[in-house]
Design an enzyme around this catalytic site. Sequence first.
Site, PDB file in Angstrom:
ATOM      1  N   HIS A 143       2.932   5.933 -27.290  1.00 41.97           N
ATOM      2  CA  HIS A 143       4.139   6.300 -28.049  1.00 41.97           C
ATOM      3  C   HIS A 143       3.988   5.851 -29.502  1.00 41.97           C
ATOM      4  O   HIS A 143       3.132   5.035 -29.829  1.00 41.97           O
ATOM      5  CB  HIS A 143       5.389   5.661 -27.430  1.00 41.97           C
ATOM      6  CG  HIS A 143       5.870   6.376 -26.196  1.00 41.97           C
ATOM      7  ND1 HIS A 143       5.380   6.085 -24.942  1.00 41.97           N
ATOM      8  CD2 HIS A 143       6.780   7.380 -26.033  1.00 41.97           C
ATOM      9  CE1 HIS A 143       5.973   6.878 -24.052  1.00 41.97           C
ATOM     10  NE2 HIS A 143       6.818   7.664 -24.675  1.00 41.97           N
ATOM     11  N   LYS A 147       8.504   2.427 -31.281  1.00 42.93           N
ATOM     12  CA  LYS A 147       9.059   2.162 -29.943  1.00 42.93           C
ATOM     13  C   LYS A 147       8.928   0.678 -29.617  1.00 42.93           C
ATOM     14  O   LYS A 147       7.849   0.096 -29.728  1.00 42.93           O
ATOM     15  CB  LYS A 147       8.325   3.016 -28.895  1.00 42.93           C
ATOM     16  CG  LYS A 147       8.960   2.924 -27.503  1.00 42.93           C
ATOM     17  CD  LYS A 147       8.372   3.970 -26.570  1.00 42.93           C
ATOM     18  CE  LYS A 147       8.921   3.851 -25.165  1.00 42.93           C
ATOM     19  NZ  LYS A 147      10.359   4.101 -25.052  1.00 42.93           N
TER      20      LYS A 147
END
Length: 251
Positions: A143, A147
């Site tokens: 990700h 995040k």
Amino acid sequence: MVKVIMHGCNGHMGQVITDLIVKDENAQIVAGIDMADCRDNGYPVFTDIKACQVEADVMIDFSSFKATDGVLDYCVERQLPLVLCTTGLTEEQLDKMKECSQKVAILKSANMSLGINTLLKLLQDAAKVLATAGFDMEIVEKHHRLKCDAPSGTALALADSLNEAMDNQYHYVYDRSQVHQQRDDKEIGISAVRGGTIVGDHDVIFAGPDEVITFSHRAYSKAVFGKGAVEAAKYLAGKPAGLYDMQDVIG
Ligand SMILES: NC(=O)c1ccc[n+]([C@@H]2O[C@H](COP(=O)([O-])OP(=O)(O)OC[C@H]3O[C@@H](n4cnc5c(N)ncnc54)[C@H](O)[C@@H]3O)[C@@H](O)[C@H]2O)c1
């Protein structure tokens, strides 16, 4: 025509849904709710949820867990089916959601993408054949650098799906740096990579003797979550009280 109230309409996902529904002849956003009223969406926007009394068939919520209690109360009171996409709910809120689902239809999924939800099903068949034949199961998720949580909720859902197919005999290993021993037969390794602007990559690896099978999902934009949420809203409109998930939408 399914009439939608968009809760969190001025956030990233609210705008993705707004753009999708404008092009959809079977759905219409009749009102938005957001604490920030900062743009013209072509539909009325309410900053106070209680002030919104517009007739609708379903609410889609992509906002914040801080709003979830109010959203649940509103949907029960107005008997409005709810597609609850906001993540990070507390245990108390999850309990409240289950209670409310006895009074109104609620669909909840940590990942609204049709691809991931199809993968959750496919993996169960694969695990039954391959893990039973001795293949090791590993998950790698990637990700964007912003995040904060790891592993992703989706990686955990994938692991749970594999584990469920194997009668919940497996345990999860997140970090091998302190484990100075060979992997166990009954473990699912989950690794997280963070960097750049990666929207969300998940690889589920079945590694056996002399062969490897990998199931990969790549989200290239947030539209994948939006499309799933719109499909879920169409599915949920008119449904009786109960707790639903994306597996119901996929059929
Ligand atoms: N289930 C999924 O597939 C999926 C996919 C993407 C995002 N999400 C989740 O959806 C949520 C929203 O994501 P986003 O990227 O659109 O975030 P965002 O911060 O861009 O947008 C959130 C919007 O909600 C509004 N909001 C926040 N608190 C509110 C309140 N108390 N009352 C009214 N409005 C409020 C904000 O003003 C903002 O416009 C997050 O929890 C995120 O993790 C879920």
